[in-house]
Design a protein around this motif. Structure first.
Motif, PDB file in Angstrom:
ATOM      1  N   GLY A  36      13.570 -24.251 -13.508  1.00 22.76           N
ATOM      2  CA  GLY A  36      12.804 -23.600 -14.555  1.00 22.76           C
ATOM      3  C   GLY A  36      13.520 -23.610 -15.889  1.00 22.76           C
ATOM      4  N   THR A  37      12.856 -23.082 -16.901  1.00 20.14           N
ATOM      5  CA  THR A  37      13.451 -22.939 -18.232  1.00 20.14           C
ATOM      6  C   THR A  37      13.235 -21.506 -18.700  1.00 20.14           C
ATOM      7  N   ALA A  38      13.878 -21.148 -19.807  1.00 16.32           N
ATOM      8  CA  ALA A  38      13.723 -19.795 -20.338  1.00 16.32           C
ATOM      9  C   ALA A  38      12.279 -19.524 -20.725  1.00 16.32           C
ATOM     10  N   GLU A  39      11.575 -20.537 -21.191  1.00 14.00           N
ATOM     11  CA  GLU A  39      10.174 -20.389 -21.596  1.00 14.00           C
ATOM     12  C   GLU A  39       9.224 -20.533 -20.416  1.00 14.00           C
ATOM     13  N   LYS A  40       9.622 -21.270 -19.400  1.00 14.10           N
ATOM     14  CA  LYS A  40       8.755 -21.530 -18.252  1.00 14.10           C
ATOM     15  C   LYS A  40       9.513 -21.238 -16.961  1.00 14.10           C
ATOM     16  N   ASN A  41       9.580 -19.954 -16.641  1.00 11.36           N
ATOM     17  CA  ASN A  41      10.213 -19.544 -15.382  1.00 11.36           C
ATOM     18  C   ASN A  41       9.384 -20.022 -14.190  1.00 11.36           C
ATOM     19  N   ILE A  42      10.066 -20.256 -13.091  1.00  8.48           N
ATOM     20  CA  ILE A  42       9.418 -20.539 -11.812  1.00  8.48           C
ATOM     21  C   ILE A  42       9.337 -19.227 -11.036  1.00  8.48           C
ATOM     22  N   THR A  43       8.220 -19.001 -10.348  1.00  5.21           N
ATOM     23  CA  THR A  43       8.051 -17.796  -9.534  1.00  5.21           C
ATOM     24  C   THR A  43       7.783 -18.180  -8.090  1.00  5.21           C
ATOM     25  N   LEU A  44       8.586 -17.635  -7.187  1.00  7.92           N
ATOM     26  CA  LEU A  44       8.393 -17.780  -5.743  1.00  7.92           C
ATOM     27  C   LEU A  44       8.161 -16.379  -5.194  1.00  7.92           C
ATOM     28  N   ARG A  45       6.983 -16.154  -4.611  1.00  5.99           N
ATOM     29  CA  ARG A  45       6.617 -14.790  -4.225  1.00  5.99           C
ATOM     30  C   ARG A  45       5.639 -14.820  -3.063  1.00  5.99           C
ATOM     31  N   GLY A  46       5.257 -13.617  -2.588  1.00 15.77           N
ATOM     32  CA  GLY A  46       4.266 -13.501  -1.535  1.00 15.77           C
ATOM     33  C   GLY A  46       2.871 -13.794  -2.041  1.00 15.77           C
ATOM     34  N   ALA A  47       1.956 -14.071  -1.104  1.00 17.57           N
ATOM     35  CA  ALA A  47       0.619 -14.532  -1.473  1.00 17.57           C
ATOM     36  C   ALA A  47      -0.390 -13.401  -1.660  1.00 17.57           C
ATOM     37  N   ARG A  48      -0.048 -12.191  -1.283  1.00 15.35           N
ATOM     38  CA  ARG A  48      -1.027 -11.110  -1.406  1.00 15.35           C
ATOM     39  C   ARG A  48      -1.140 -10.651  -2.851  1.00 15.35           C
ATOM     40  N   LEU A  49      -2.365 -10.696  -3.373  1.00 15.69           N
ATOM     41  CA  LEU A  49      -2.632 -10.298  -4.747  1.00 15.69           C
ATOM     42  C   LEU A  49      -3.257  -8.909  -4.821  1.00 15.69           C
ATOM     43  N   ASP A  50      -3.516  -8.299  -3.668  1.00 14.78           N
ATOM     44  CA  ASP A  50      -4.189  -7.008  -3.646  1.00 14.78           C
ATOM     45  C   ASP A  50      -3.176  -5.872  -3.673  1.00 14.78           C
ATOM     46  N   LYS A  51      -3.661  -4.674  -3.491  1.00 19.35           N
ATOM     47  CA  LYS A  51      -2.826  -3.479  -3.583  1.00 19.35           C
ATOM     48  C   LYS A  51      -2.760  -2.763  -2.240  1.00 19.35           C
ATOM     49  N   MET A  52      -1.597  -2.212  -1.937  1.00 16.99           N
ATOM     50  CA  MET A  52      -1.450  -1.358  -0.766  1.00 16.99           C
ATOM     51  C   MET A  52      -2.089   0.002  -1.041  1.00 16.99           C
TER      52      MET A  52
END
Length: 529
Positions: A266-282
């Motif tokens: 990644g770069t400072a302007e374009k970070n890479i994100t690796l995360r879980g797939a759930r977009l909802d709320k608990m």
């Protein structure tokens, strides 16, 4: 044996003791079976005494008659247009979902507070099966075999019906999440039509299952997110490059196993994100993205070397990064200007390997934020912050050990802090020559070193645990335990501001900004605008 009794009641009641020993209570062709295990006490098989049985039947009839009369009063249904149903929500709002992937179920209640029973002559979605919403009302799924509607729902007075809804949206060809709306229509027997709006968003994504990288490849999820199911495996002779700005979402149980090489570039302007797939709320205030253990994280195997993770955000994993034992003469991993946050295991666990960690934040983990079990680790300009909210038995911000292999730790210009009074743990093992460490120009939450080992702590600020203004969580902009939101940029009162060593401090910080204030930790005083 069968027994019939007629009682002075406006309804005909018949009680039969069946051959199976069950009571069958009949009332206007309504049948209630009461299992014999509740009455066996009243029958003595040896002497055939049924006196107690008759007493029980009389008591039973009195109770059943009362209950049946009560139930009968509730069985009337109104066709008055004045009688309406009510809902537990004005609009059912679903969280954003990836297309071609079903969302978790949402639900709401339908109440009948009208004073009389109401029949729903027809329940259906306005757009049928076109919107992608799937509805189950009172246990009836409005599917294809039902014509996406039902006429079998009755709501007695004072009663309620639960409705479950999920979304399985088709691709829309758009780069941003698109709104999807439909109406649940209830046509009552009275002719009254009631509606409840259902709304959500669907986001196009490329779904990839059981990904195997057998040759040099690039994953580019900068314009369209990638959702990983099953996981990613990088073969021994292959390199996987992740393009700047990519957003990769891992389903539960998925992670990345690296036998070859990973470049998360990644770069400072374009970070890479690796995360879980759930977009909802608990909960309404808590997105699943703030909950640890959503996916498996990264695992670098013995055969993997020269890995680079730069300007990459890794969060809400089980273990963030696991590094297997390797040749310590070869660089295993360079973690630069990155974040590993909110892990249900370790943040980074390095086992007898050679790693560099620069300008990075490792925070909020159940076990240690950074654990170096042998090998080499050079740490500079980092924030190791242990404020894991889900378990009070959390680990250390930094732990290192020579119990199995020689360890060499060099830590400069870094913050090592957390909730506990001591956030630093070193375990020597049998030979002191294998236990090498050096801390310079750091802020450390540990009791002041006054022994001969104090020479290994040069210009170190030992946090005062009684300081409630500039140490511990007060170093940072936001530690919100209620909403589980954390921002580890420095607060204006942080003890770390201006205490870095100009000779050894990295030129830029985690945000890619020049370190004009010479602050210790991953971030300089001023956050990125």
């Amino acid at each position: 044996m069968s027994l019939q009794i007629t009682v002075a009641h406006p309804l005909f009641v018949c009680v039969i003791l069946s051959s199976k020993g069950d009571f069958l209570v009949l009332q206007n062709q309504t049948r209630l079976t009461i299992k014999a295990r509740f009455i066996r006490y009243y029958i003595n098989k040896k002497d055939g005494n049924v006196k107690r049985l008759y007493h029980f039947i009389i008591l039973l009839l009195a109770v059943c008659g009362s209950l049946m009369t009560s139930c009968n009063d509730d069985d009337s249904f109104s066709t008055s247009t004045a009688n309406r149903l009510s809902f537990s929500v004005d609009t059912l709002r679903l969280d954003t979902a990836f297309t071609n992937m079903p969302t978790p179920q949402s639900n709401f209640w339908i109440y009948n507070r009208s004073g009389d029973g109401i029949r729903i002559a027809k329940a259906m979605l306005e757009h049928g099966n076109q919107s992608g919403y799937q509805v189950n009302i009172d246990g009836i799924f409005l599917g294809k075999e039902m014509g996406y509607q039902t006429s079998e729902v009755e709501v007695r007075k004072g009663d309620s019906v639960r409705v479950y809804v999920k979304l399985l949206a088709a691709r829309n060809g758009k780069s941003n999440a698109q709104p999807i709306s439909d109406n649940l229509i209830l046509r009552l027997e009275s002719g009254v039509e009631q509606r409840l709006n259902i709304s959500g968003f669907a986001w196009d994504a490329n779904i990839m299952k059981d990904v195997r990288i057998s040759r040099d490849s690039t994953l580019d999820a900068s314009s369209t997110p990638i959702v990983i199911t099953g996981g990613i495996t990088i073969d021994r002779l292959a390199t996987l490059t992740i393009a700047p700005g990519s957003n990769i979402y891992f389903q539960s149980g998925a992670g990345m196993n690296v036998y070859g090489r990973l470049k998360s570039d990644g770069t400072a302007e374009k970070n890479i994100t690796l995360r879980g797939a759930r977009l909802d709320k608990m909960f309404p205030y808590l997105p699943y993205d703030r909950v640890s253990g959503q996916w498996e994280g990264l695992h670098f195997m013995e055969s993997s070397y020269d890995n680079i993770i730069k300007y990459t955000d890794i969060h809400s994993t089980y273990n963030g990064i696991i590094i297997d034992s390797s040749n310590v003469d070869r660089k295993k991993l360079t973690l630069e200007a990155s974040m590993v946050h909110n892990c249900q295991g370790y943040g980074v666990l390095s086992q007898n390997s050679n790693i560099d960690i620069l300008n990075s934040q490792i925070s909020n983990t159940l076990y240690d934020c950074l654990n170096v079990m042998g090998g080499k680790a050079d740490i500079n300009g980092c924030t190791l912050a242990q404020f894991y909210p889900f378990d009070s038995n959390r680990g250390y911000a930094l732990a290192f050990s020579a119990e199995k292999n020689k360890v060499s730790i060099n830590c400069h210009n870094s913050i090592i802090t957390g909730y506990a009074d001591d956030m630093l743990l070193g375990s020597m093992g049998k030979d002191s020559a294998d236990f090498v460490y050096n801390f310079e120009d750091c802020v450390i939450r540990t009791p002041r070193i006054t022994t001969a080992d104090s020479v290994k702590f040069a210009r170190v600020i030992f946090e005062d645990v009684k300081d409630t203004t500039s140490c511990g969580k007060h170093n940072f902009k936001t530690i919100d335990e209620d909403n589980l939101y954390y921002d580890f940029h420095l607060s204006p009162k942080s003890i770390a501001i201006g205490k870095g060593n100009v000779k050894t401090l990295p030129a830029t910080d985690r945000d890619g900004l020049r370190r004009e204030n010479l602050s210790i930790g991953a971030f300089d005083k001023k956050e990125k605008q």
